[in-house]
Design a protein around this motif. Structure first.
Motif, short mmCIF file in Angstrom:
data_model
loop_
_atom_site.label_atom_id
_atom_site.label_comp_id
_atom_site.label_asym_id
_atom_site.label_seq_id
_atom_site.Cartn_x
_atom_site.Cartn_y
_atom_site.Cartn_z
N ALA A 121 8.05 1.14 -8.76
CA ALA A 121 8.40 -0.51 -8.34
C ALA A 121 7.14 -1.09 -8.07
O ALA A 121 7.03 -2.35 -8.65
N ALA A 122 5.96 -0.59 -7.77
CA ALA A 122 4.52 -1.32 -7.39
C ALA A 122 4.19 -1.51 -9.18
O ALA A 122 3.41 -2.62 -9.37
N VAL A 163 3.08 -5.07 -13.64
CA VAL A 163 3.13 -5.59 -15.03
C VAL A 163 3.95 -7.09 -15.03
O VAL A 163 3.44 -7.85 -15.85
N ARG A 164 4.86 -7.25 -14.14
CA ARG A 164 5.39 -8.61 -14.06
C ARG A 164 4.31 -9.72 -13.88
O ARG A 164 4.26 -10.63 -14.46
N LYS A 165 3.43 -9.52 -12.79
CA LYS A 165 2.67 -10.35 -12.59
C LYS A 165 1.47 -10.66 -13.30
O LYS A 165 1.17 -11.86 -13.91
N VAL A 166 0.96 -9.61 -14.05
CA VAL A 166 -0.08 -9.75 -15.02
C VAL A 166 0.44 -10.33 -16.39
O VAL A 166 -0.11 -11.24 -17.09
N PRO A 188 0.82 -1.16 0.10
CA PRO A 188 0.07 -0.03 0.02
C PRO A 188 0.95 1.29 -0.11
O PRO A 188 1.85 1.23 0.60
N LEU A 189 0.56 2.21 -0.85
CA LEU A 189 1.18 3.39 -1.03
C LEU A 189 0.39 4.55 -0.72
O LEU A 189 1.16 5.78 -0.39
N ASN A 190 -0.67 4.71 -0.16
CA ASN A 190 -1.58 5.51 0.09
C ASN A 190 -1.58 5.98 1.76
O ASN A 190 -1.49 5.27 2.58
#
Length: 89
Positions: free
Chosen positions: A22-23, A28-31, A7-9
């Motif tokens: 990085a997130a 993109v790596r996961k998808v 989480p970044l918020n």
């Protein structure tokens, strides 16, 4: 969701551009199902990372919450405690 995407918020100080990128890279790596795209896909892979990072930054800049900002060190300690319980360390 990928465990590496954090989480970044609502953090003080706010998420940095490198954290957002990085997130986006992890997403993109996961998808795409690959950590390193082929040369034929490198350009579209990098473009996807940049676009997702930009829209993520836009989202973070426009989200509002009444909660006080979270402290990164406190949240990291909580995560370490959860990991210790989960993995028995």
């Amino acid at each position: 969701m990928c465990r590496n995407i954090r989480p970044l918020n609502n953090f003080e100080p706010p998420a940095t551009r490198s954290e957002v990128t990085a997130a986006a890279l992890q997403y993109v790596r996961k998808v795409s199902g690959t950590t390193k795209p082929s040369q034929a896909n490198q350009e579209v892979f990098d473009q996807a990372v940049a676009e997702i990072a930009a829209i993520t930054q836009h989202l973070l800049e426009h989200l509002v919450t009444p909660a006080p900002p979270k402290n990164r060190e406190v949240e990291a300690e909580k995560a370490r405690a959860r990991a210790a319980i989960r993995y028995g360390r």
